[in-house]
Design an enzyme around this catalytic site. Structure first.
Site, mmCIF file in Angstrom:
data_model
loop_
_atom_site.group_PDB
_atom_site.id
_atom_site.type_symbol
_atom_site.label_atom_id
_atom_site.label_comp_id
_atom_site.label_asym_id
_atom_site.label_seq_id
_atom_site.Cartn_x
_atom_site.Cartn_y
_atom_site.Cartn_z
ATOM 1 N N ASP A 94 0.813 -1.223 0.000
ATOM 2 C CA ASP A 94 0.000 0.000 0.000
ATOM 3 C C ASP A 94 0.843 1.267 0.000
ATOM 4 O O ASP A 94 0.375 2.330 0.423
ATOM 5 C CB ASP A 94 -0.928 0.001 1.214
ATOM 6 C CG ASP A 94 -0.151 -0.054 2.533
ATOM 7 O OD1 ASP A 94 0.833 -0.814 2.613
ATOM 8 O OD2 ASP A 94 -0.537 0.648 3.486
ATOM 9 N N ARG A 107 4.731 1.499 -11.844
ATOM 10 C CA ARG A 107 4.081 1.043 -10.614
ATOM 11 C C ARG A 107 3.103 -0.087 -10.915
ATOM 12 O O ARG A 107 3.030 -1.074 -10.181
ATOM 13 C CB ARG A 107 3.369 2.211 -9.920
ATOM 14 C CG ARG A 107 4.297 3.316 -9.440
ATOM 15 C CD ARG A 107 3.586 4.290 -8.518
ATOM 16 N NE ARG A 107 2.467 4.978 -9.155
ATOM 17 C CZ ARG A 107 2.568 6.105 -9.852
ATOM 18 N NH1 ARG A 107 3.759 6.672 -10.025
ATOM 19 N NH2 ARG A 107 1.500 6.678 -10.387
ATOM 20 N N LYS A 124 -6.601 -0.623 6.434
ATOM 21 C CA LYS A 124 -5.435 -0.301 7.254
ATOM 22 C C LYS A 124 -5.376 1.201 7.523
ATOM 23 O O LYS A 124 -5.666 2.009 6.640
ATOM 24 C CB LYS A 124 -4.155 -0.741 6.548
ATOM 25 C CG LYS A 124 -2.879 -0.277 7.253
ATOM 26 C CD LYS A 124 -1.739 -0.153 6.279
ATOM 27 C CE LYS A 124 -0.651 0.726 6.858
ATOM 28 N NZ LYS A 124 0.537 0.809 6.000
ATOM 29 N N GLU A 131 -3.221 -0.074 13.821
ATOM 30 C CA GLU A 131 -1.754 0.021 13.737
ATOM 31 C C GLU A 131 -1.210 1.226 14.508
ATOM 32 O O GLU A 131 -1.032 2.309 13.948
ATOM 33 C CB GLU A 131 -1.300 0.110 12.274
ATOM 34 C CG GLU A 131 0.217 0.129 12.125
ATOM 35 C CD GLU A 131 0.681 0.193 10.676
ATOM 36 O OE1 GLU A 131 1.899 0.224 10.451
ATOM 37 O OE2 GLU A 131 -0.174 0.196 9.766
ATOM 38 N N GLU A 156 1.927 2.292 15.515
ATOM 39 C CA GLU A 156 3.350 1.974 15.347
ATOM 40 C C GLU A 156 4.227 2.862 16.210
ATOM 41 O O GLU A 156 4.138 4.088 16.172
ATOM 42 C CB GLU A 156 3.771 2.126 13.886
ATOM 43 C CG GLU A 156 5.263 1.856 13.699
ATOM 44 C CD GLU A 156 5.735 1.999 12.266
ATOM 45 O OE1 GLU A 156 6.942 1.793 12.023
ATOM 46 O OE2 GLU A 156 4.913 2.310 11.386
ATOM 47 N N LYS A 196 -1.807 -4.483 14.319
ATOM 48 C CA LYS A 196 -0.511 -4.411 13.622
ATOM 49 C C LYS A 196 0.444 -3.535 14.433
ATOM 50 O O LYS A 196 0.543 -2.331 14.215
ATOM 51 C CB LYS A 196 -0.685 -3.858 12.200
ATOM 52 C CG LYS A 196 0.629 -3.792 11.414
ATOM 53 C CD LYS A 196 0.420 -3.422 9.951
ATOM 54 C CE LYS A 196 1.743 -3.350 9.210
ATOM 55 N NZ LYS A 196 1.579 -3.130 7.753
ATOM 56 N N SER A 201 2.632 -8.611 8.713
ATOM 57 C CA SER A 201 2.077 -7.700 7.721
ATOM 58 C C SER A 201 3.251 -6.862 7.227
ATOM 59 O O SER A 201 3.460 -5.727 7.657
ATOM 60 C CB SER A 201 0.978 -6.815 8.325
ATOM 61 O OG SER A 201 0.478 -5.913 7.343
ATOM 62 N N TYR A 225 4.710 6.621 4.893
ATOM 63 C CA TYR A 225 4.210 5.916 3.719
ATOM 64 C C TYR A 225 3.798 6.950 2.679
ATOM 65 O O TYR A 225 2.771 6.929 2.158
ATOM 66 C CB TYR A 225 3.006 5.031 4.109
ATOM 67 C CG TYR A 225 3.439 3.776 4.821
ATOM 68 C CD1 TYR A 225 3.656 2.600 4.095
ATOM 69 C CD2 TYR A 225 3.654 3.752 6.173
ATOM 70 C CE1 TYR A 225 4.048 1.429 4.728
ATOM 71 C CE2 TYR A 225 4.055 2.588 6.810
ATOM 72 C CZ TYR A 225 4.250 1.435 6.083
ATOM 73 O OH TYR A 225 4.661 0.285 6.717
#
Length: 361
Positions: free
Chosen positions: A30, A52, A143, A184, A186, A226, A297, A361
């Site tokens: 992603d 891509r 996500k 998630e 993180e 996650k 993941s 990201y």
């Protein structure tokens, strides 16, 4: 009053369990357009839509065997609607292999005012409508990534609470629209902190997260977590062994994560491909009771050597797919606790660190 019906709960529970069934994990594909550009730059390839698409086609069209190791794939918005050169939707390659299609739904991290560089994640506006459309277009899970960092004074109580509530609100909206939310929170590996400090922060963050999920009436059986693995910071003088990572991570999870939650799918957090696999395996060999599946993941830890094998060349397409198959199989072994280093065919590229400071990201 809005509430989930028993039929909705069953669907969510079934999807979440399917993704992590029998050693399966998630391929995180992603990356945003900008992040994908950074990945392609590592092999001197320009960041164009066709490039891509060709790369994502490589990932999605791998042999059906990969469905024994990968239960779900997270897509970026662009990829969900992309077609190959023959006009076939890339997501259909996953559907044909009975791999669950997921989608990134957050809109990125923004700074929290008057904090030490801390942030929260935006994208709640219009999320219900986006989730409904994604469900209609074939997605079954979602996500959303929140990011916290460890320094002498962070994460702050504000950052912990804000991010926990944002993730809980996102999870609630997803479930109302039939999507299993991956939660998630993180904690970045940046810094010189010890593994003990990371465990302390991880426990505090996860405790706040599950309090928020409870407050928002999120159906835990229809979610996945996650998190980061618990480890010393990337710049720490003393590195953590797989056994130390396993003990600290499993302990933190046992203290904070309810048994009703079906699966923990770890992010790789810049570890080398080998380290991500070894650490996951060590957790699944840990003697303590683990009421949830412990799986993966991974983005970089599944794709780094694939990109190196591909090099943007059509003649390397099949070879790169074999590399992906191998890494997926190794991590599936690790998710069942029966991985050994002797299973590796080429350790050199898989041993390279994939750390990116303040990773986005």
């Amino acid at each position: 009053m809005v509430h989930l019906t028993e039929e909705q709960k069953l669907e969510l529970r079934t999807i979440a369990s399917k993704i992590v069934k029998d050693g399966r994990g998630i391929l995180a594909a992603d990356e945003s357009t900008g992040t994908m550009g950074k990945r392609l730059a590592q092999i001197n390839i320009s960041n164009e839509e066709d490039t891509r698409r060709n790369y994502r086609h490589l990932l999605m069209s791998s042999d059906k065997e990969i469905s024994n190791y990968i239960g779900g794939v997270i897509l970026f918005h662009e990829t969900l609607y992309q077609k190959d050169v023959n006009g076939k939707n890339l997501k259909d390659y996953l559907k044909e292999k009975d791999i669950v299609v997921g989608i990134k739904v957050d809109k990125g991290v923004v700074q929290l005012m008057n904090t030490d560089g801390e942030g929260t994640t935006q994208g709640l506006d219009g999320l219900g409508e986006r989730c409904a459309q994604y469900k209609k277009d074939g997605c079954d899970f979602a996500k959303w990534r929140c990011v916290l960092k460890i320094t002498e004074h962070t994460p702050s109580a504000l950052a912990i609470t804000e991010n926990a509530n944002v993730l809980a609100r996102y999870a609630s909206i997803c479930q109302q629209n039939g999507l299993v939310p991956i939660v998630e929170p993180e904690i970045l590996p940046d810094g010189e902190h010890t593994i003990e400090r990371c465990q302390e922060v991880t426990e505090k963050v996860l405790a706040a997260q599950y309090k928020a999920l409870s407050d928002h009436h999120v159906y835990l059986e229809g979610t996945l977590l996650k998190p980061n693995m618990v480890s010393a910071g990337h710049s720490a003088a003393k590195k953590s062994t797989p056994q130390e990572v396993a003990n600290a991570t499993v302990t933190a999870l046992r203290r904070t994560v309810p048994a009703a939650m079906p699966g923990v799918v770890f992010l790789s957090g810049g570890q080398s491909e080998l380290s991500a696999t070894e650490n996951l395996n060590a957790m699944n060999c840990h003697e303590a009771c683990r009421p949830w599946k412990l799986s993966f993941s991974y983005g970089r830890a599944l794709q780094a050597s694939v990109l190196q094998a591909w090099q943007g060349k059509q003649e390397c397409f099949a070879a790169a797919q074999m590399v992906l198959m191998h890494r997926a199989k190794m991590n599936s072994h690790a998710a069942r606790g029966n991985y050994t280093k002797e299973m590796e065919s080429d350790k050199s590229s898989a041993e390279q660190s994939l750390f990116v400071g303040n990773h986005t990201y």
